[in-house]
Design a protein around this motif. Structure first.
Motif, short mmCIF file in Angstrom:
data_model
loop_
_atom_site.label_atom_id
_atom_site.label_comp_id
_atom_site.label_asym_id
_atom_site.label_seq_id
_atom_site.Cartn_x
_atom_site.Cartn_y
_atom_site.Cartn_z
N GLY A 1 2.50 -13.78 -4.71
CA GLY A 1 2.44 -12.62 -5.60
C GLY A 1 2.79 -11.30 -4.92
N ARG A 2 2.91 -11.30 -3.60
CA ARG A 2 3.22 -10.06 -2.88
C ARG A 2 4.68 -9.67 -3.06
NH1 ARG A 2 -1.59 -7.89 -1.68
NH2 ARG A 2 -2.96 -9.66 -1.33
N ILE A 3 4.94 -8.39 -2.95
CA ILE A 3 6.30 -7.87 -2.94
C ILE A 3 6.67 -7.50 -1.50
CG2 ILE A 3 7.79 -5.99 -3.73
CD1 ILE A 3 6.02 -5.94 -6.28
N ILE A 4 7.87 -7.84 -1.11
CA ILE A 4 8.34 -7.54 0.25
C ILE A 4 8.85 -6.10 0.28
CG2 ILE A 4 9.95 -8.18 2.09
CD1 ILE A 4 9.96 -11.04 0.79
N SER B 1 3.28 -5.93 -0.07
CA SER B 1 2.42 -5.08 -0.91
C SER B 1 0.96 -5.35 -0.60
CB SER B 1 2.72 -5.36 -2.39
OG SER B 1 2.62 -6.75 -2.66
N GLY B 2 0.13 -4.36 -0.84
CA GLY B 2 -1.29 -4.50 -0.56
C GLY B 2 -1.65 -4.31 0.90
N GLY B 3 -0.67 -3.88 1.72
CA GLY B 3 -0.95 -3.63 3.13
C GLY B 3 -0.90 -4.86 4.00
N LEU B 4 -0.50 -6.00 3.42
CA LEU B 4 -0.43 -7.24 4.19
C LEU B 4 0.83 -7.25 5.07
CD1 LEU B 4 -2.09 -9.97 4.25
CD2 LEU B 4 -0.24 -10.92 2.85
N THR B 5 0.70 -7.83 6.26
CA THR B 5 1.86 -8.00 7.13
C THR B 5 2.10 -9.48 7.38
OG1 THR B 5 1.46 -5.90 8.28
CG2 THR B 5 2.86 -7.51 9.40
N LEU B 6 3.34 -9.91 7.22
CA LEU B 6 3.75 -11.27 7.57
C LEU B 6 4.49 -11.21 8.89
CD1 LEU B 6 4.33 -14.29 7.02
CD2 LEU B 6 6.36 -13.57 5.73
N LEU B 7 3.93 -11.91 9.89
CA LEU B 7 4.51 -11.90 11.23
C LEU B 7 5.06 -13.30 11.52
CD1 LEU B 7 4.61 -9.75 13.51
CD2 LEU B 7 2.54 -10.80 14.44
N ILE B 8 6.29 -13.36 12.03
CA ILE B 8 6.93 -14.66 12.29
C ILE B 8 7.52 -14.66 13.69
CG2 ILE B 8 8.76 -16.26 11.57
CD1 ILE B 8 8.63 -14.95 8.78
N HIS B 9 7.24 -15.72 14.46
CA HIS B 9 7.91 -15.92 15.75
C HIS B 9 8.61 -17.27 15.72
CE1 HIS B 9 8.99 -15.94 19.90
NE2 HIS B 9 8.28 -14.86 20.19
#
Length: 272
Positions: A48-51, A66-74
């Motif tokens: 449901g988040r927007i990038i 959105s909502g202050g969330l961070t997606l971190l990928i390595h």
DNA sequence: CCGTAGACCTGTGTGC
DNA sequence: TGCACACAGGTCTACG
């Protein structure tokens, strides 16, 4: 697999397709992939988040949601982030469905790759991301910084440049390329480099990375750009993968050694 | 704190 | 063909 230029290329390739898209479905098939939080919470947090933003720090891909969330990928050694899938693509580990019908795939042969979905205040779970040194293409990375951090160090400069807290984003390919360009023997103790050598080293790191980004990264085996095509910088490598072949500058046979636990290629004549 | 070897995982290439 | 071994764009941890 991917070092800074490869990650930068992937981020740039994918940004136009991801920005302002909503994530409508999250699937993770590899239990090793999600580092934080648990797999269930990971799905719940992302769905449901927007990038809102899409960038890079060192070798990490950083998605601001959105909502202050961070997606971190390595991506570690063999991770791939691909928009829609080339036919026959194997090692599928996760997929994000977007609200326009596109699907962002994560594939990873060796399964070293990691993802985190975190809110402010949860940074303690991010491991090495917290300890990253300066971005090599920023003014913060310069010979003064190197002098300060390398003083007294006995380890080979090759090993020290692989330390992401010294500088963020270098890996085995570009360390070897930068040391060749700077004319520095990879086995030299870090603390033994003089001011002129540090100037040359900082400049060489910036030059190699800039050119590699222009070349869209180096494809030796696993690296693919965001839409599945290979990079082109492998055609411009001076030393990596060329041991036993002649130095392109002086003709001497390139040598191979072990440094920092990694295979290291150098020119015995150009790098004293 | 520093430096190095081993571990994580799955595959490919090489030599016998 | 089979098998063993080295090696692979990265980091962690454990140990001296």
């Amino acid at each position: 697999m991917p070092e800074l230029p490869e990650v930068e290329t992937i981020v740039r390739d994918l940004a136009p397709f991801l920005l302002n898209r909503r994530i409508v479905r999250v699937q993770v098939w590899d239990p090793l992939l999600v580092r934080y939080p648990g797999r269930q919470d990971f799905n719940r947090r992302l769905t449901g988040r927007i990038i809102l933003g899409w960038g890079r720090r060192g070798k990490y891909i950083v998605g601001r949601l959105s909502g202050g969330l961070t997606l971190l990928i390595h991506l570690r050694m063999t991770g791939r982030l691909l928009l829609n899938l080339a036919p026959g693509e194997k090692y599928q580990r996760a997929a994000l469905d977007l609200d326009d019908g596109a699907r962002l795939w994560y594939c990873d042969l060796r399964r070293f790759g990691d993802m985190w979905a975190y809110w402010p205040g949860e940074e303690e779970h991010l491991g090495g991301f917290n300890a990253l040194g300066p971005e090599p293409l920023s003014p913060d990375f310069n010979s003064r910084w190197l002098a300060q951090r390398l003083a007294g160090r006995k380890a080979p400069i090759k090993a020290l440049l692989l330390d992401q807290s010294l500088v963020a984003g270098l890996g085995n390919i570009y360390v070897d390329e930068a040391l060749f360009l700077a004319g520095i023997f990879p086995g030299r103790p870090g603390g033994s480099l003089g001011p002129r050598e540090l100037d040359a080293l900082a400049a060489s790191v910036k030059e190699v990375l800039t050119r590699a980004i222009e070349g869209r990264g180096t494809t030796f085996r696993d690296y693919r750009r965001g839409l599945g095509t290979p990079g082109e910088f492998q055609h411009q490598l001076q030393v990596y993968g060329r041991s036993g072949q002649p130095c392109l500058r002086c003709g001497e046979m390139l040598a191979r050694m072990r440094a920092g636990g990694r295979t290291t290629v150098y020119c015995p004549r150009c790098q004293q």
